[in-house]
Design a protein around this motif. Structure first.
Motif, PDB file in Angstrom:
ATOM      1  N   LYS A 127     129.446  84.682 -26.129  1.00  0.00           N
ATOM      2  CA  LYS A 127     130.077  85.247 -24.925  1.00  0.00           C
ATOM      3  C   LYS A 127     129.439  84.688 -23.657  1.00  0.00           C
ATOM      4  O   LYS A 127     130.136  84.417 -22.668  1.00  0.00           O
ATOM      5  CB  LYS A 127     129.962  86.770 -24.935  1.00  0.00           C
ATOM      6  N   GLU A 128     128.134  84.490 -23.682  1.00  0.00           N
ATOM      7  CA  GLU A 128     127.447  83.933 -22.519  1.00  0.00           C
ATOM      8  C   GLU A 128     127.938  82.526 -22.219  1.00  0.00           C
ATOM      9  O   GLU A 128     128.128  82.144 -21.057  1.00  0.00           O
ATOM     10  CB  GLU A 128     125.941  83.938 -22.788  1.00  0.00           C
ATOM     11  N   LEU A 129     128.176  81.754 -23.273  1.00  0.00           N
ATOM     12  CA  LEU A 129     128.727  80.409 -23.107  1.00  0.00           C
ATOM     13  C   LEU A 129     130.119  80.464 -22.492  1.00  0.00           C
ATOM     14  O   LEU A 129     130.438  79.703 -21.561  1.00  0.00           O
ATOM     15  CB  LEU A 129     128.781  79.708 -24.464  1.00  0.00           C
ATOM     16  N   ILE A 130     130.964  81.364 -22.997  1.00  0.00           N
ATOM     17  CA  ILE A 130     132.330  81.479 -22.471  1.00  0.00           C
ATOM     18  C   ILE A 130     132.315  81.875 -20.994  1.00  0.00           C
ATOM     19  O   ILE A 130     133.091  81.343 -20.177  1.00  0.00           O
ATOM     20  CB  ILE A 130     133.130  82.497 -23.302  1.00  0.00           C
ATOM     21  N   ASP A 131     131.434  82.810 -20.629  1.00  0.00           N
ATOM     22  CA  ASP A 131     131.367  83.248 -19.229  1.00  0.00           C
ATOM     23  C   ASP A 131     131.002  82.105 -18.287  1.00  0.00           C
ATOM     24  O   ASP A 131     131.564  81.973 -17.193  1.00  0.00           O
ATOM     25  CB  ASP A 131     130.350  84.386 -19.092  1.00  0.00           C
ATOM     26  N   LYS A 132     130.071  81.254 -18.715  1.00  0.00           N
ATOM     27  CA  LYS A 132     129.681  80.130 -17.865  1.00  0.00           C
ATOM     28  C   LYS A 132     130.789  79.082 -17.781  1.00  0.00           C
ATOM     29  O   LYS A 132     130.992  78.454 -16.735  1.00  0.00           O
ATOM     30  CB  LYS A 132     128.392  79.503 -18.382  1.00  0.00           C
ATOM     31  N   LEU A 133     131.517  78.890 -18.864  1.00  0.00           N
ATOM     32  CA  LEU A 133     132.632  77.943 -18.847  1.00  0.00           C
ATOM     33  C   LEU A 133     133.754  78.447 -17.942  1.00  0.00           C
ATOM     34  O   LEU A 133     134.428  77.659 -17.260  1.00  0.00           O
ATOM     35  CB  LEU A 133     133.172  77.721 -20.267  1.00  0.00           C
ATOM     36  N   ARG A 134     133.952  79.764 -17.888  1.00  0.00           N
ATOM     37  CA  ARG A 134     134.994  80.336 -17.033  1.00  0.00           C
ATOM     38  C   ARG A 134     134.708  80.068 -15.550  1.00  0.00           C
ATOM     39  O   ARG A 134     135.638  79.896 -14.752  1.00  0.00           O
ATOM     40  CB  ARG A 134     135.082  81.847 -17.271  1.00  0.00           C
ATOM     41  N   CYS A 135     133.434  80.034 -15.209  1.00  0.00           N
ATOM     42  CA  CYS A 135     133.080  79.750 -13.811  1.00  0.00           C
ATOM     43  C   CYS A 135     133.411  78.310 -13.431  1.00  0.00           C
ATOM     44  O   CYS A 135     133.650  78.012 -12.255  1.00  0.00           O
ATOM     45  CB  CYS A 135     131.587  80.020 -13.588  1.00  0.00           C
ATOM     46  N   ARG A 136     133.421  77.423 -14.417  1.00  0.00           N
ATOM     47  CA  ARG A 136     133.701  76.003 -14.139  1.00  0.00           C
ATOM     48  C   ARG A 136     135.194  75.681 -14.189  1.00  0.00           C
ATOM     49  O   ARG A 136     135.645  74.754 -13.513  1.00  0.00           O
ATOM     50  CB  ARG A 136     132.959  75.120 -15.150  1.00  0.00           C
ATOM     51  N   ASN A 137     135.950  76.381 -15.026  1.00  0.00           N
ATOM     52  CA  ASN A 137     137.359  76.006 -15.197  1.00  0.00           C
ATOM     53  C   ASN A 137     138.313  76.897 -14.402  1.00  0.00           C
ATOM     54  O   ASN A 137     139.529  76.895 -14.637  1.00  0.00           O
ATOM     55  CB  ASN A 137     137.741  76.025 -16.683  1.00  0.00           C
ATOM     56  N   GLY A 138     137.778  77.670 -13.464  1.00  0.00           N
ATOM     57  CA  GLY A 138     138.637  78.497 -12.621  1.00  0.00           C
ATOM     58  C   GLY A 138     139.218  79.693 -13.342  1.00  0.00           C
ATOM     59  O   GLY A 138     140.325  80.147 -13.009  1.00  0.00           O
ATOM     60  N   ASN A 139     138.487  80.201 -14.342  1.00  0.00           N
ATOM     61  CA  ASN A 139     138.891  81.398 -15.096  1.00  0.00           C
ATOM     62  C   ASN A 139     140.219  81.199 -15.842  1.00  0.00           C
ATOM     63  O   ASN A 139     140.963  82.153 -16.074  1.00  0.00           O
ATOM     64  CB  ASN A 139     138.999  82.622 -14.181  1.00  0.00           C
ATOM     65  N   LEU A 140     140.510  79.952 -16.223  1.00  0.00           N
ATOM     66  CA  LEU A 140     141.688  79.692 -17.048  1.00  0.00           C
ATOM     67  C   LEU A 140     141.356  79.983 -18.519  1.00  0.00           C
ATOM     68  O   LEU A 140     140.234  80.333 -18.864  1.00  0.00           O
ATOM     69  CB  LEU A 140     142.141  78.238 -16.872  1.00  0.00           C
ATOM     70  N   GLU A 141     142.331  79.798 -19.364  1.00  0.00           N
ATOM     71  CA  GLU A 141     142.190  80.194 -20.771  1.00  0.00           C
ATOM     72  C   GLU A 141     141.084  79.420 -21.494  1.00  0.00           C
ATOM     73  O   GLU A 141     140.977  78.199 -21.382  1.00  0.00           O
ATOM     74  CB  GLU A 141     143.516  79.976 -21.504  1.00  0.00           C
ATOM     75  N   ILE A 142     140.277  80.159 -22.270  1.00  0.00           N
ATOM     76  CA  ILE A 142     139.238  79.596 -23.144  1.00  0.00           C
ATOM     77  C   ILE A 142     139.334  80.304 -24.486  1.00  0.00           C
ATOM     78  O   ILE A 142     139.468  81.530 -24.534  1.00  0.00           O
ATOM     79  CB  ILE A 142     137.824  79.784 -22.558  1.00  0.00           C
ATOM     80  N   SER A 143     139.279  79.561 -25.566  1.00  0.00           N
ATOM     81  CA  SER A 143     139.303  80.176 -26.897  1.00  0.00           C
ATOM     82  C   SER A 143     138.258  79.508 -27.789  1.00  0.00           C
ATOM     83  O   SER A 143     137.995  78.309 -27.675  1.00  0.00           O
ATOM     84  CB  SER A 143     140.687  80.066 -27.539  1.00  0.00           C
TER      85      SER A 143
END
Length: 231
Positions: free
Chosen positions: A204-220
């Motif tokens: 989850k920590e990884l996903i949260d950091k990726l969301r900050c970089r991709n503009g909160n678009l979809e991540i799975s």
């Protein structure tokens, strides 16, 4: 009288005829062996009702086929060709299912040749070994939970070449960009990574950091299927 009823119309004096008693004995033994193999296969394995029923009947089917061949070379070649066509009429199976089918065919062949005790011995030994391997998780990946497939959606104006490298190096021990795909009429990119997490608990920590970089678009994040691919 009963033996004459079940004799073939093309039988001759040189043809060895199987008695009804021997025929039924072999078929019953093959059915019992099929039940043993089916029970062993069901141990710690996902299965369907149809496959288990087929596995239980397959030794008897092969047994009867072998008894009917009975030394006839021409019939043997025809039967081999018929069995080879079965693979084109079935869905691809897992390695364990294919092994179970071959095991059932082998035991049916042994019983059909008349070696009933060897058929039971072969089925019991191989069945017990199969259960032992399943119980011990023989061949299981020790880090299977850490192998993941990561899908990240980014806007078209974001350079994906190395934008996520710092984050991925922090949370993964291995990372490979497997696919880049455009979506939403070309306005978005969908990146697919095959990764090995350093710590599965920090997903989850990884996903949260990726969301900050991709503009909160979809991540799975999903299980990496090609790690445990079958045949």
């Amino acid at each position: 009288m009963l033996d004459n009823l079940f004799s073939g119309i093309f039988d001759s004096s040189s043809t060895s005829v199987i008695s009804v008693t021997d025929f039924l004995l072999c078929v019953v033994c093959a059915l019992v062996i099929g039940l043993i193999l089916a029970a062993c296969f069901m141990y710690k394995t996902r299965f369907t009702k149809g496959f288990v029923a087929t596995l239980a009947l397959l030794p008897a089917v092969v047994c009867v086929v072998i008894m009917m061949v009975n030394g006839n070379v021409g019939t043997g070649v025809a039967v081999a060709g018929a069995f080879s066509l079965v693979r084109f009429r079935s869905a691809p199976g897992t390695a364990k299912e294919i092994c179970a089918i071959f095991l059932a065919m082998a035991t049916g062949l042994v019983v059909g040749m008349g070696y009933l005790a060897y058929g039971f011995l072969f089925a019991i030994v191989l069945g017990m070994v199969s259960i032992l391997y399943s119980h011990l998780d023989f061949g299981a990946q020790k880090r299977a939970a850490q192998y993941k497939t990561l899908h990240v959606t980014i806007p078209e104006d974001l350079d994906y070449t190395d934008v996520f490298d710092p984050i991925l190096k922090e949370y993964t021990s291995e990372c490979e960009l497997a696919q880049v795909k455009t979506t939403n009429m070309g306005s978005l990119f969908r990146l697919t990574y095959n990764v090995v997490l350093r710590d599965a608990g920090k997903e989850k920590e990884l996903i949260d950091k990726l969301r900050c970089r991709n503009g909160n678009l979809e991540i799975s994040v999903s299980k990496q299927e090609n790690v445990i691919g079958e045949l």
